[in-house]
Design an enzyme around this catalytic site. Structure first.
Site, PDB file in Angstrom:
ATOM      1  N   LYS A   1       0.850  -1.198   0.000  1.00 43.45           N
ATOM      2  CA  LYS A   1       0.000   0.000   0.000  1.00 43.45           C
ATOM      3  C   LYS A   1       0.884   1.246   0.000  1.00 43.45           C
ATOM      4  CE  LYS A   1      -3.871   0.254   2.186  1.00 43.45           C
ATOM      5  NZ  LYS A   1      -4.991   0.294   1.259  1.00 43.45           N
ATOM      6  N   SER A   2       0.433   2.269  -0.701  1.00 40.25           N
ATOM      7  CA  SER A   2       1.222   3.495  -0.823  1.00 40.25           C
ATOM      8  C   SER A   2       1.421   4.190   0.520  1.00 40.25           C
ATOM      9  CB  SER A   2       0.581   4.447  -1.830  1.00 40.25           C
ATOM     10  OG  SER A   2      -0.708   4.834  -1.407  1.00 40.25           O
TER      11      SER A   2
ATOM     12  N   TYR B   1       2.234   2.931   3.341  1.00 38.81           N
ATOM     13  CA  TYR B   1       3.484   2.419   3.904  1.00 38.81           C
ATOM     14  C   TYR B   1       4.672   2.727   2.994  1.00 38.81           C
ATOM     15  CZ  TYR B   1       1.318  -0.052   7.805  1.00 38.81           C
ATOM     16  OH  TYR B   1       0.662  -0.355   8.966  1.00 38.81           O
ATOM     17  N   ALA B   2       4.520   2.535   1.690  1.00 42.43           N
ATOM     18  CA  ALA B   2       5.627   2.752   0.752  1.00 42.43           C
ATOM     19  C   ALA B   2       6.157   4.184   0.837  1.00 42.43           C
ATOM     20  CB  ALA B   2       5.178   2.434  -0.671  1.00 42.43           C
ATOM     21  N   ARG B   3       5.277   5.143   1.028  1.00 43.95           N
ATOM     22  CA  ARG B   3       5.688   6.551   1.100  1.00 43.95           C
ATOM     23  C   ARG B   3       6.428   6.872   2.390  1.00 43.95           C
ATOM     24  NH1 ARG B   3       0.917   9.711  -2.134  1.00 43.95           N
ATOM     25  NH2 ARG B   3       0.563   8.003  -3.597  1.00 43.95           N
TER      26      ARG B   3
ATOM     27  N   THR C   1       1.956 -15.036   4.451  1.00 46.78           N
ATOM     28  CA  THR C   1       3.063 -14.495   5.236  1.00 46.78           C
ATOM     29  C   THR C   1       3.540 -13.227   4.540  1.00 46.78           C
ATOM     30  OG1 THR C   1       3.714 -16.634   6.133  1.00 46.78           O
ATOM     31  CG2 THR C   1       5.403 -14.922   6.095  1.00 46.78           C
TER      32      THR C   1
ATOM     33  N   GLU D   1       6.191  -9.895   4.379  1.00 47.41           N
ATOM     34  CA  GLU D   1       7.509  -9.413   4.776  1.00 47.41           C
ATOM     35  C   GLU D   1       7.511  -7.895   4.673  1.00 47.41           C
ATOM     36  OE1 GLU D   1      11.281  -7.773   3.788  1.00 47.41           O
ATOM     37  OE2 GLU D   1      11.064  -9.365   2.310  1.00 47.41           O
TER      38      GLU D   1
ATOM     39  N   TYR E   1      -0.831 -25.538  -7.549  1.00 50.54           N
ATOM     40  CA  TYR E   1       0.028 -25.578  -6.364  1.00 50.54           C
ATOM     41  C   TYR E   1      -0.345 -26.775  -5.489  1.00 50.54           C
ATOM     42  CZ  TYR E   1       2.857 -23.721  -2.550  1.00 50.54           C
ATOM     43  OH  TYR E   1       3.816 -23.556  -1.580  1.00 50.54           O
TER      44      TYR E   1
END
EC number: 3.5.4.13
Length: 187
Positions: free
Chosen positions: A110-111, A113-115, A134, A136, A169
């Site tokens: 999400k932006s 957090y990225a910002r 999971t 990271e 999978y």
């Protein structure tokens, strides 16, 4: 492959693809603003659970994905996780996923957090994979960084193929099939 819309996501969730599921976008809780989660136009914003494994260097070991030492992490449970500078933490989604055989799911951070210099990484959710995802979180900054449990942290995009895969999978007995909780590397 085509990206799936909010309508498709709601129908797939009714069939058990995402549990628990939020049909719309949630932007507030307890009278305050939060990092949003729930269904968006062409994706689903997942929430971070309150279980974390915070990377630590107290044992001064070498990081080896084939022989990963669990002592490299400190377990933490709480509403806010503080990631040390230039470090990372593992967490999991609140949501449990069951991916249909014709679908590949891509996760993007999400932006919000990225910002702030916090990067979320998740590999694709393959056809017929199921489990908690999971997550990271990498703190790329020289300062401690906060991750909020129970709030949005990443967006899942669902891509449907025009042809069903020959081997899913589940068919090949993937090593992370049915994972619950925060799952460390396996070989």
């Amino acid at each position: 492959m085509s990206i799936k819309s909010d309508r498709w996501i709601r129908r797939a969730a009714e069939a058990g693809m995402i549990e628990p599921f939020e049909a719309g976008q949630v932007r507030t809780a307890n009278g305050g603003r939060i990092v949003s989660y729930g269904t968006s136009s062409y994706g689903y914003d997942v929430r971070c659970a309150d279980e974390f494994k915070i990377f630590t260097n107290i044992n001064s070991t070498i990081v080896d994905p084939k022989q990963f030492d669990e002592k490299s992490f400190v377990d933490f449970k709480g509403d806010v996780c503080i990631i040390p500078p230039n470090s990372f933490a593992l967490a999991r989604t609140v949501e449990y996923f069951r991916i249909p055989r014709s679908v590949l799911t891509i996760c993007l951070g999400k932006s919000t957090y990225a910002r702030c210099g916090i990067i979320v990484n998740v590999t694709p959710l393959e056809p017929e994979w199921e489990g908690h995802v999971t997550l990271e979180f990498s703190n790329t900054t020289p300062l401690p960084a906060k991750i909020y449990a129970g709030e949005g942290c990443a967006q899942m995009l669902f891509l449907e193929s025009d042809e069903v895969c020959e081997t899913s999978y589940r068919d090949r007995g993937g090593k992370y099939q049915g994972q619950r909780g925060v799952t460390l590397p396996r070989t």
